[in-house]
Design an enzyme around this catalytic site. Structure first.
Site, short mmCIF file in Angstrom:
data_model
loop_
_atom_site.label_atom_id
_atom_site.label_comp_id
_atom_site.label_asym_id
_atom_site.label_seq_id
_atom_site.Cartn_x
_atom_site.Cartn_y
_atom_site.Cartn_z
N SER A 260 0.63 -1.05 -0.01
CA SER A 260 -0.08 -0.01 0.03
C SER A 260 0.92 1.20 0.13
O SER A 260 1.72 1.64 -0.93
CB SER A 260 -1.01 -0.16 0.93
N HIS A 401 -7.86 -5.54 0.24
CA HIS A 401 -6.37 -5.06 0.63
C HIS A 401 -5.83 -5.49 1.84
O HIS A 401 -6.36 -5.12 2.96
CB HIS A 401 -7.02 -3.60 0.82
C1 GCU Z 1 -5.37 4.91 2.05
C2 GCU Z 1 -4.94 5.49 0.73
C3 GCU Z 1 -4.11 4.52 -0.14
C4 GCU Z 1 -2.83 3.73 0.57
C5 GCU Z 1 -3.56 2.97 1.73
C6 GCU Z 1 -2.75 2.21 2.64
O1 GCU Z 1 -6.61 4.08 1.55
O2 GCU Z 1 -5.94 6.43 0.14
O3 GCU Z 1 -3.42 5.56 -1.34
O4 GCU Z 1 -2.33 3.01 -0.19
O5 GCU Z 1 -4.36 4.16 2.68
O6 GCU Z 1 -1.71 2.80 2.79
O7 GCU Z 1 -3.23 1.38 3.11
#
Ligand code: GCU
Length: 420
Positions: A260, A401
């Site tokens: 992420s 995710h």
């Molecule tokens: C949020 C953000 C993303 C990121 C994510 C994370 O959702 O909008 O860009 O990748 O956090 O780090 O889990």
């Protein structure tokens, strides 16, 4: 008059909403021209790996540095490494454990962070994965010897973190994201760092490594200088300064990994530092592997609004103006060529735009081809849980995710193939 004011207000609200309602409908993805990685900004065709390396790569790096992630404003004065804890019989006897304190000094200011290192016991010179964790080294395994950081943390009640403080309660709570036993069994080690020790993940430029580089009364980086992601990426390189001189580690096989926001940082670190032998982007999404011009899921405007401190100030010029961007994220991926690169997505992680991540890997492939390396062979996305393991690798797995056992099984298998 009153109606006019009300009307203007309603229109304004609608515009604001329209700006931030994420699109998840493939038929609403706008038409866009994707920049060709093999054509320079002044329209010259790149036909060889040499002209890629000498002409195109530097101009792309320059763009991503000054307009996207931001430049690092200098070099550190001193860097010190101290092994503060070690054991030759960790994780039930199969691994060696080292905890190394890294101290960075500049302009009379210092910052320290801890690297937690596990190495397979029976290998003299081990390849390793290097990656940040979100909530402290002590969350990656229930090993009672892992030192708990006193740095500020984002709260996460589900894993026992409240008051922005890391405690015993969260020990081992993220072990599901780190398949350490599998790595060790495959002959790989793991180096991990709590990212909040480099720069706390909040809109504040007074703390973290940025402050070491300020001159006079400076309070924040200049417009073309680094945000938090740039800082996290840079400290991966400082960690490599240590790992590259550690005789227990095979310095030609250090693979940088991130999930992420930390996947965005891993990609940028992999671009800027060719000592990283390979790069793994797990669900890195907007500003990571995903194509920005698709405007699917999270957009540049959205990320810059929610996390105004992650990228350079210059990146905000492209809020709702993706057409003006002379690059896209496939070129960020291409900058890693010819080194092995793994991009992974999750089916339910629409916010990160799995298709945009896949296409990015596909459109980076011509640069890998210049080096005679295999990338993503076809524009159709593979079905879920059917990985493509070439020099450029890709999978989309079922689920959300996250970083799962399945992801690590693929990364380990692929790494063993690539770095045998
Ligand atoms: C949020 C953000 C993303 C990121 C994510 C994370 O959702 O909008 O860009 O990748 O956090 O780090 O889990």
């Amino acid at each position: 008059m009153r109606y006019y004011v009300l009307f203007t207000f309603v229109i304004l609200l609608q515009t604001m909403n329209a700006q931030f309602v994420a699109n998840y409908d493939e038929s609403k993805v706008p038409e866009f021209d994707l920049p060709d990685p093999l054509t320079t900004f002044s329209n010259n065709k790149i036909l060889t790996s040499t002209s890629w390396t000498e002409l195109r790569r530097p101009e792309l790096i320059n763009f991503f540095e000054s307009q996207v992630f931001g430049k690092v404003p200098g070099t550190i004065d001193t860097i010190d490494f101290e092994v503060i804890e070690e054991s030759n019989s960790a994780l039930g006897g199969v691994a060696k454990r080292r905890q190394i304190k890294v101290t960075l000094s500049k302009n009379g200011k210092t910052i320290s962070y801890l690297v937690l290192l596990y190495l397979p016991k029976n290998i003299a010179n081990a390849p390793i994965f290097l990656g940040y964790n979100f909530h402290g080294n002590h969350t990656v395994n229930s090993d009672p010897e892992i030192i708990i950081s006193d740095a500020w943390s984002l709260n996460n009640e589900a894993i026992g973190i409240t008051n922005h403080t890391l405690t015993e309660e969260s020990r081992g709570m993220r072990s599901n994201r780190w398949a350490i036993t599998k790595m060790i069994e495959a002959g790989y080690g793991l180096a991990t760092i709590y990212y909040g020790e480099i720069d706390p993940d909040k809109n504040d430029f007074a703390d973290g490594v940025h402050a070491l580089f300020y001159s006079g009364s400076q309070k924040r980086p200049a417009k073309d200088e680094w945000g938090a992601i740039g800082a996290w990426a840079w400290a991966l390189s400082r960690t490599m300064d240590y790992l590259g001189n550690n005789s227990e580690i095979d310095k030609t096989k250090v693979i940088v990994f991130g999930h992420s926001r930390l996947g965005k940082a891993a990609l940028w670190a992999g671009v800027m530092d060719e000592r990283f032998a390979g790069v793994i982007s797990n669900d890195s999404g907007c500003g990571g592997a995903a194509l920005s011009k698709r405007r699917f899921g999270e957009t540049i405007a959205q990320i810059n609004e929610t996390f105004p401190y992650w990228f350079s100030e210059n990146f905000k010029k492209y809020n709702n103006a993706e057409d003006k961007l002379p690059v896209d994220q496939h070129e960020l991926l291409a900058l890693i060529a010819p080194r092995p690169l793994y991009v992974a997505s999750a089916k339910e992680d629409e916010w990160a735009d799995p298709k945009g991540e896949f296409l990015s890997a596909y459109y980076a492939t011509p640069v890998y081809s210049l080096f005679g390396k295999a990338g993503i062979p076809a524009i159709e996305m593979p079905v879920v849980n059917s990985p493509i393991h070439n020099t450029v690798a890709y999978h989309i797995r079922t689920g959300k995710h996250d970083v799962t056992e399945y992801d690590w099984e693929q990364y380990i298998k692929w790494a063993v193939e690539q770095f045998h």
